[in-house]
Write a protein that holds these residues in place. Structure first.
Motif, short mmCIF file in Angstrom:
data_model
loop_
_atom_site.label_atom_id
_atom_site.label_comp_id
_atom_site.label_asym_id
_atom_site.label_seq_id
_atom_site.Cartn_x
_atom_site.Cartn_y
_atom_site.Cartn_z
N MET A 1 -2.34 6.93 2.29
CA MET A 1 -3.45 5.98 2.17
C MET A 1 -3.33 5.23 0.85
O MET A 1 -2.99 5.80 -0.17
CB MET A 1 -4.78 6.73 2.22
CG MET A 1 -5.99 5.84 1.96
SD MET A 1 -7.55 6.73 1.93
CE MET A 1 -7.68 7.17 3.65
N THR A 2 -3.59 3.93 0.90
CA THR A 2 -3.64 3.13 -0.32
C THR A 2 -5.07 3.13 -0.85
O THR A 2 -6.02 3.00 -0.09
CB THR A 2 -3.19 1.69 -0.05
OG1 THR A 2 -1.88 1.71 0.51
CG2 THR A 2 -3.16 0.88 -1.33
N TYR A 3 -5.20 3.31 -2.14
CA TYR A 3 -6.52 3.43 -2.74
C TYR A 3 -6.63 2.49 -3.94
O TYR A 3 -5.65 1.95 -4.44
CB TYR A 3 -6.78 4.87 -3.19
CG TYR A 3 -5.87 5.32 -4.32
CD1 TYR A 3 -6.23 5.13 -5.65
CD2 TYR A 3 -4.63 5.90 -4.06
CE1 TYR A 3 -5.39 5.51 -6.69
CE2 TYR A 3 -3.80 6.29 -5.10
CZ TYR A 3 -4.18 6.09 -6.40
OH TYR A 3 -3.34 6.46 -7.42
N LEU A 42 -12.61 6.43 -7.16
CA LEU A 42 -11.57 6.10 -6.18
C LEU A 42 -12.20 5.52 -4.93
O LEU A 42 -13.22 6.02 -4.45
CB LEU A 42 -10.74 7.33 -5.81
CG LEU A 42 -9.91 7.99 -6.91
CD1 LEU A 42 -9.19 9.21 -6.36
CD2 LEU A 42 -8.90 7.00 -7.48
N PHE A 43 -11.56 4.48 -4.38
CA PHE A 43 -12.04 3.82 -3.16
C PHE A 43 -10.85 3.55 -2.25
O PHE A 43 -9.76 3.22 -2.73
CB PHE A 43 -12.71 2.49 -3.49
CG PHE A 43 -13.88 2.59 -4.42
CD1 PHE A 43 -15.16 2.74 -3.92
CD2 PHE A 43 -13.69 2.54 -5.79
CE1 PHE A 43 -16.25 2.82 -4.79
CE2 PHE A 43 -14.77 2.62 -6.66
CZ PHE A 43 -16.05 2.77 -6.16
N PRO A 44 -11.02 3.66 -0.93
CA PRO A 44 -9.94 3.26 -0.02
C PRO A 44 -9.77 1.75 -0.04
O PRO A 44 -10.76 1.00 -0.07
CB PRO A 44 -10.43 3.74 1.35
CG PRO A 44 -11.92 3.81 1.22
CD PRO A 44 -12.20 4.17 -0.21
N LEU A 45 -8.53 1.29 -0.05
CA LEU A 45 -8.28 -0.14 0.01
C LEU A 45 -8.52 -0.64 1.42
O LEU A 45 -8.06 -0.03 2.39
CB LEU A 45 -6.85 -0.45 -0.43
CG LEU A 45 -6.44 -1.92 -0.43
CD1 LEU A 45 -7.26 -2.71 -1.44
CD2 LEU A 45 -4.95 -2.08 -0.71
N THR A 188 0.80 -2.48 -4.14
CA THR A 188 0.69 -1.20 -4.83
C THR A 188 1.27 -1.32 -6.24
O THR A 188 2.34 -1.89 -6.45
CB THR A 188 1.45 -0.12 -4.05
OG1 THR A 188 0.87 0.00 -2.76
CG2 THR A 188 1.36 1.22 -4.76
#
Length: 246
Positions: A1-3, A42-45, A188
């Protein structure tokens, strides 16, 4: 997962009696207070994420009222923002809200605030600002300011100026707003710094770049604050480091 990792702090500095800066990170706001140490969220992109700093105008009453109003509006509007026009509309709404908040409250006449921030979308980042708070992109080849200062050139012999030519709120003679909004592709490893001039006035860009080149986010946020304090801490210091990771 990208965050997306956002590391932020806000501090009154060494000279001001209280903190007129406010900060928004997604649904979270920090208004007129001092954080004990850098905090990381932290948050999901993928979902729209607003990270912004608002710096209430010094020398006018109600700076902290204006900055708090703006970040709380952006926290509410953030999830619905999907592009440059939506950001401009949101900033114009904030501008009208600050003006409206002075109605019937003469003690708040001419209150205003700057704002600078980023909107992270799934594959792009929008930088936006009104006033002289700043957004930088930090890359291996150096630091680049991506916001546009609303301020006149500094006087000869001076590196900075405290004057601003455009704010949210402020004098009703300048109610027509022209926000600065720019879009950048997102990948990223990207890293951005959002900050009030309590950091950039006392700390030169070269020193900010040196810190960001050698420290990770938590340590970098602390060292940037430390550099502003070592330079006299003449103003409130608020900053957020935004990093895209996997």
């Amino acid at each position: 997962m990208t965050y997306v990792a956002v590391t932020a702090l806000s501090h009154v500095g060494l000279v001001r009696e209280h903190n007129e800066d406010s900060l928004v990170v997604g649904p979270w706001t920090v208004c007129g207070t001092t954080t004990r140490s850098p905090q990381t969220l932290l948050f999901p992109l993928g979902r729209p994420l607003v990270v912004a700093v608002a710096d209430g105008l010094g020398g006018h009453p109600g700076g902290e009222v204006a900055s708090e109003l703006v970040v709380r509006q952006l926290a509410l509007l953030g999830p619905s923002l999907d592009g440059a026009q939506a950001v401009e509309d949101a900033l114009n709404l904030c501008n009208r809200a600050v003006h409206s908040a002075t109605d019937g409250r003469p003690e708040l006449t001419a209150m205003g605030t700057t704002v600078a921030g980023t909107l992270l979308l799934e594959d792009s980042l929008l930088s936006f600002n009104v006033g002289d708070s700043k957004v930088f992109r930090s890359a291996p080849d150096g630091l680049r300011q991506v916001s546009v200062d609303d301020s006149p050139p500094p006087l000869p012999g001076h590196r900075t100026t405290s004057a601003v030519t455009q704010t949210l709120g402020g004098s009703r003679a300048h109610h027509v707003l022209t926000p600065h909004v720019a879009a950048f592709p997102l990948s990223t490893g990207d890293r951005y710094l959002v900050c009030s001039d309590g950091l950039t006035d006392p700390v030169p860009d070269e020193a900010i770049n040196d810190v960001l080149q050698v420290h990770d986010d938590g340590k970098a946020a602390f060292e940037l604050w430390k550099a502003a304090i070592a330079a006299g801490g003449p103003d409130n210091i608020t900053l957020a480091l935004v990093r895209v990771g996997a």
